[in-house]
Scaffold this motif. Structure first.
Motif, PDB file in Angstrom:
ATOM      1  N   ASN A  63     -76.241  46.065 -98.810  1.00 52.07           N
ATOM      2  CA  ASN A  63     -75.403  45.480 -97.749  1.00 52.07           C
ATOM      3  C   ASN A  63     -74.104  46.287 -97.530  1.00 52.07           C
ATOM      4  O   ASN A  63     -73.032  45.722 -97.304  1.00 52.07           O
ATOM      5  N   THR A  64     -74.210  47.616 -97.576  1.00 54.50           N
ATOM      6  CA  THR A  64     -73.058  48.471 -97.279  1.00 54.50           C
ATOM      7  C   THR A  64     -73.244  49.093 -95.904  1.00 54.50           C
ATOM      8  O   THR A  64     -74.376  49.341 -95.464  1.00 54.50           O
ATOM      9  N   SER A  65     -72.136  49.366 -95.211  1.00 53.17           N
ATOM     10  CA  SER A  65     -72.173  49.929 -93.854  1.00 53.17           C
ATOM     11  C   SER A  65     -71.429  51.261 -93.826  1.00 53.17           C
ATOM     12  O   SER A  65     -70.433  51.455 -94.547  1.00 53.17           O
ATOM     13  N   VAL A  66     -71.910  52.161 -92.980  1.00 55.45           N
ATOM     14  CA  VAL A  66     -71.290  53.488 -92.798  1.00 55.45           C
ATOM     15  C   VAL A  66     -71.125  53.726 -91.301  1.00 55.45           C
ATOM     16  O   VAL A  66     -72.071  53.547 -90.529  1.00 55.45           O
ATOM     17  N   SER A  67     -69.928  54.144 -90.884  1.00 54.21           N
ATOM     18  CA  SER A  67     -69.675  54.427 -89.467  1.00 54.21           C
ATOM     19  C   SER A  67     -70.237  55.799 -89.095  1.00 54.21           C
ATOM     20  O   SER A  67     -70.118  56.768 -89.867  1.00 54.21           O
ATOM     21  N   GLU A  68     -70.855  55.884 -87.893  1.00 56.14           N
ATOM     22  CA  GLU A  68     -71.376  57.156 -87.368  1.00 56.14           C
ATOM     23  C   GLU A  68     -70.779  57.464 -86.000  1.00 56.14           C
ATOM     24  O   GLU A  68     -71.353  58.225 -85.226  1.00 56.14           O
ATOM     25  N   GLU A  69     -69.604  56.907 -85.719  1.00 55.04           N
ATOM     26  CA  GLU A  69     -68.951  57.122 -84.419  1.00 55.04           C
ATOM     27  C   GLU A  69     -68.601  58.589 -84.190  1.00 55.04           C
ATOM     28  O   GLU A  69     -68.564  59.060 -83.062  1.00 55.04           O
ATOM     29  N   SER A  70     -68.329  59.323 -85.260  1.00 54.60           N
ATOM     30  CA  SER A  70     -67.939  60.736 -85.102  1.00 54.60           C
ATOM     31  C   SER A  70     -69.128  61.648 -84.826  1.00 54.60           C
ATOM     32  O   SER A  70     -68.952  62.818 -84.477  1.00 54.60           O
ATOM     33  N   GLU A  71     -70.336  61.130 -84.966  1.00 56.52           N
ATOM     34  CA  GLU A  71     -71.519  61.947 -84.742  1.00 56.52           C
ATOM     35  C   GLU A  71     -71.754  62.159 -83.247  1.00 56.52           C
ATOM     36  O   GLU A  71     -71.551  61.243 -82.442  1.00 56.52           O
ATOM     37  N   ALA A  72     -72.166  63.367 -82.871  1.00 52.65           N
ATOM     38  CA  ALA A  72     -72.466  63.669 -81.464  1.00 52.65           C
ATOM     39  C   ALA A  72     -73.792  63.017 -81.064  1.00 52.65           C
ATOM     40  O   ALA A  72     -74.677  62.830 -81.903  1.00 52.65           O
ATOM     41  N   PRO A  73     -73.942  62.690 -79.783  1.00 47.67           N
ATOM     42  CA  PRO A  73     -75.206  62.078 -79.336  1.00 47.67           C
ATOM     43  C   PRO A  73     -76.378  63.042 -79.515  1.00 47.67           C
ATOM     44  O   PRO A  73     -76.226  64.263 -79.452  1.00 47.67           O
ATOM     45  N   ASP A  74     -77.577  62.480 -79.727  1.00 42.40           N
ATOM     46  CA  ASP A  74     -78.809  63.262 -79.812  1.00 42.40           C
ATOM     47  C   ASP A  74     -79.472  63.288 -78.441  1.00 42.40           C
ATOM     48  O   ASP A  74     -79.613  62.244 -77.784  1.00 42.40           O
ATOM     49  N   ALA A  75     -79.880  64.485 -77.993  1.00 45.28           N
ATOM     50  CA  ALA A  75     -80.492  64.649 -76.671  1.00 45.28           C
ATOM     51  C   ALA A  75     -82.011  64.751 -76.814  1.00 45.28           C
ATOM     52  O   ALA A  75     -82.518  65.395 -77.737  1.00 45.28           O
ATOM     53  N   PHE A  76     -82.716  64.141 -75.847  1.00 46.50           N
ATOM     54  CA  PHE A  76     -84.178  64.149 -75.834  1.00 46.50           C
ATOM     55  C   PHE A  76     -84.662  64.445 -74.419  1.00 46.50           C
ATOM     56  O   PHE A  76     -84.022  64.041 -73.434  1.00 46.50           O
ATOM     57  N   SER A  77     -85.790  65.140 -74.321  1.00 50.37           N
ATOM     58  CA  SER A  77     -86.492  65.337 -73.052  1.00 50.37           C
ATOM     59  C   SER A  77     -87.719  64.438 -73.069  1.00 50.37           C
ATOM     60  O   SER A  77     -88.404  64.342 -74.092  1.00 50.37           O
ATOM     61  N   ALA A  78     -87.999  63.793 -71.905  1.00 51.38           N
ATOM     62  CA  ALA A  78     -89.064  62.787 -71.917  1.00 51.38           C
ATOM     63  C   ALA A  78     -89.864  62.802 -70.622  1.00 51.38           C
ATOM     64  O   ALA A  78     -89.441  63.382 -69.613  1.00 51.38           O
ATOM     65  N   LYS A  79     -91.041  62.153 -70.674  1.00 52.33           N
ATOM     66  CA  LYS A  79     -91.908  61.946 -69.520  1.00 52.33           C
ATOM     67  C   LYS A  79     -92.427  60.508 -69.537  1.00 52.33           C
ATOM     68  O   LYS A  79     -92.695  59.949 -70.609  1.00 52.33           O
ATOM     69  N   TRP A  80     -92.554  59.950 -68.333  1.00 51.35           N
ATOM     70  CA  TRP A  80     -93.136  58.618 -68.193  1.00 51.35           C
ATOM     71  C   TRP A  80     -94.644  58.789 -67.989  1.00 51.35           C
ATOM     72  O   TRP A  80     -95.076  59.474 -67.072  1.00 51.35           O
ATOM     73  N   LYS A  81     -95.418  58.179 -68.864  1.00 54.52           N
ATOM     74  CA  LYS A  81     -96.870  58.339 -68.784  1.00 54.52           C
ATOM     75  C   LYS A  81     -97.563  57.037 -69.178  1.00 54.52           C
ATOM     76  O   LYS A  81     -97.412  56.570 -70.303  1.00 54.52           O
ATOM     77  N   SER A  82     -98.308  56.455 -68.219  1.00 58.18           N
ATOM     78  CA  SER A  82     -99.112  55.243 -68.453  1.00 58.18           C
ATOM     79  C   SER A  82     -98.278  54.107 -69.019  1.00 58.18           C
ATOM     80  O   SER A  82     -98.670  53.426 -69.988  1.00 58.18           O
ATOM     81  N   GLY A  83     -97.080  53.902 -68.462  1.00 58.27           N
ATOM     82  CA  GLY A  83     -96.227  52.802 -68.901  1.00 58.27           C
ATOM     83  C   GLY A  83     -95.453  53.080 -70.170  1.00 58.27           C
ATOM     84  O   GLY A  83     -94.756  52.188 -70.674  1.00 58.27           O
TER      85      GLY A  83
END
Length: 337
Positions: free
Chosen positions: A274-294
């Motif tokens: 039950n311990t918590s760690v802040s990740e606010e300083s981390e940069a966002p992760d980028a993803f490339s995606a496609k919409w396929k069959s819902g």
């Protein structure tokens, strides 16, 4: 005691033959007795005087090559001396040939002196005529160019106007397209999620049973664009002993064939202690995606498959899985607002 002169063996006195080699022994030899050997010492000579070092041989210079003998002109014979008329015809021919050569050279020089100015005058006249005609023919062309220049200027103005209009149209079209692809749902939210946002519908229900059967399915990228609250449930069965919640937000944009996702992590809570760690300083992760069959299939830092999107009770929901680079199993839940 006497000894044999042939083999050196000792023989008795008065014996006629040698007992060892069998050869006759003379009477005189038989009476010879062994004479004691006297050690003769060699005289001690004084050491020889030191010999002076022999000087190195001085190289003898090579003999200079003998110059070849200069041929001695033959002395005129007595016949030539006595008969001077024999050489007179040869001597008289030399001045004649030299005189004719000098005369020919003089005539050539005079001819060149006369021809060079004439040739220069002809060349100057030809050059003047060429320049004159070229200048006279170039003058009308210059006038035509001056007359046609306003037309070219007008055409350039028209071309510039067309280019500006085309550029403006392209910008307007790009703006329209951007507005169309970036349009997001009014339910879009940037709020930081908490466990309460996922407890009832996801952790205790949809994570195990999937999308409800009576819910409205979202069928395209335009229906799911915008921002969502996200829960990444790491190691949900605690197989690796790192069971944890990661709270994040995700933004979806683009088209069905070319979608972009940006995942921003805010904090992680480990359920084992039950311990918590802040990740606010981390940069966002980028993803490339496609919409396929819902489904929305994305790849970047790991891979993500959001398998179901639906709307129910004024909210929108989504579930899927996330494959992290370390191979840890992660379940994914999304909700907005």
């Amino acid at each position: 005691m006497p000894f044999c002169k042939f083999c050196g063996a000792e023989i008795r006195e008065g014996a006629m033959f040698c007992k060892n080699c069998g050869k006759p022994v003379s009477q005189s030899q038989s009476v010879i007795e062994e004479t004691p050997e006297v050690e003769v010492k060699a005289p001690v000579l004084p050491p020889p005087p030191p010999v002076a070092p022999v000087p190195e041989a001085v190289p003898v210079p090579e003999a200079a090559p003998v110059p070849e003998a200069t041929p001695v002109p033959e002395t005129p014979s007595s016949e030539t001396t006595l008969n001077p008329e024999a050489s007179t015809p040869e001597t008289s021919e030399t001045p004649t040939a030299s005189t004719s050569s000098k005369s020919s050279n003089k005539k050539t020089l005079i001819l060149l002196v006369v021809l060079i100015p004439i040739v220069l005058m002809l060349l100057g006249g030809i050059g003047t005529a060429v320049w004159f005609f070229a200048f006279r023919e170039a003058e009308p062309e210059y006038a035509v160019i001056e007359e046609s220049s306003p037309i070219d200027y007008e055409e350039s103005i028209i071309s510039t106007a067309d280019a500006d209009e085309t550029e403006n149209y392209a910008e307007e079209y790009a703006e329209e397209e951007t507005v169309e692809t970036s349009a997001s749902s009014p339910l879009s939210t940037d709020a930081i999620p908490t466990e309460a946002d996922f407890k009832s519908w996801y952790i205790n229900s949809a994570m195990k049973s999937g999308k409800p059967g009576n819910a409205k399915t979202l069928s395209g990228i335009s229906d799911v664009s915008g921002s969502w609250k996200v829960l990444l449930y790491q190691d949900p069965t605690n197989k690796y002993g790192v069971k944890a919640y990661t709270f994040a937000t995700i933004t979806i944009d683009g088209t069905d064939e070319n979608a972009q996702l940006s995942l921003k992590r805010h904090s992680i809570r480990f359920l084992t202690d039950n311990t918590s760690v802040s990740e606010e300083s981390e940069a966002p992760d980028a993803f490339s995606a496609k919409w396929k069959s819902g489904k929305l299939i994305a790849s970047g830092v790991g891979s993500m498959t959001i398998s179901s999107f639906w709307e129910q009770g004024g909210k929108q929901y989504a579930i899927g899985t996330f494959d992290s680079p370390d191979g840890m199993p992660v379940s994914l839940g999304m909700v907005r607002p």
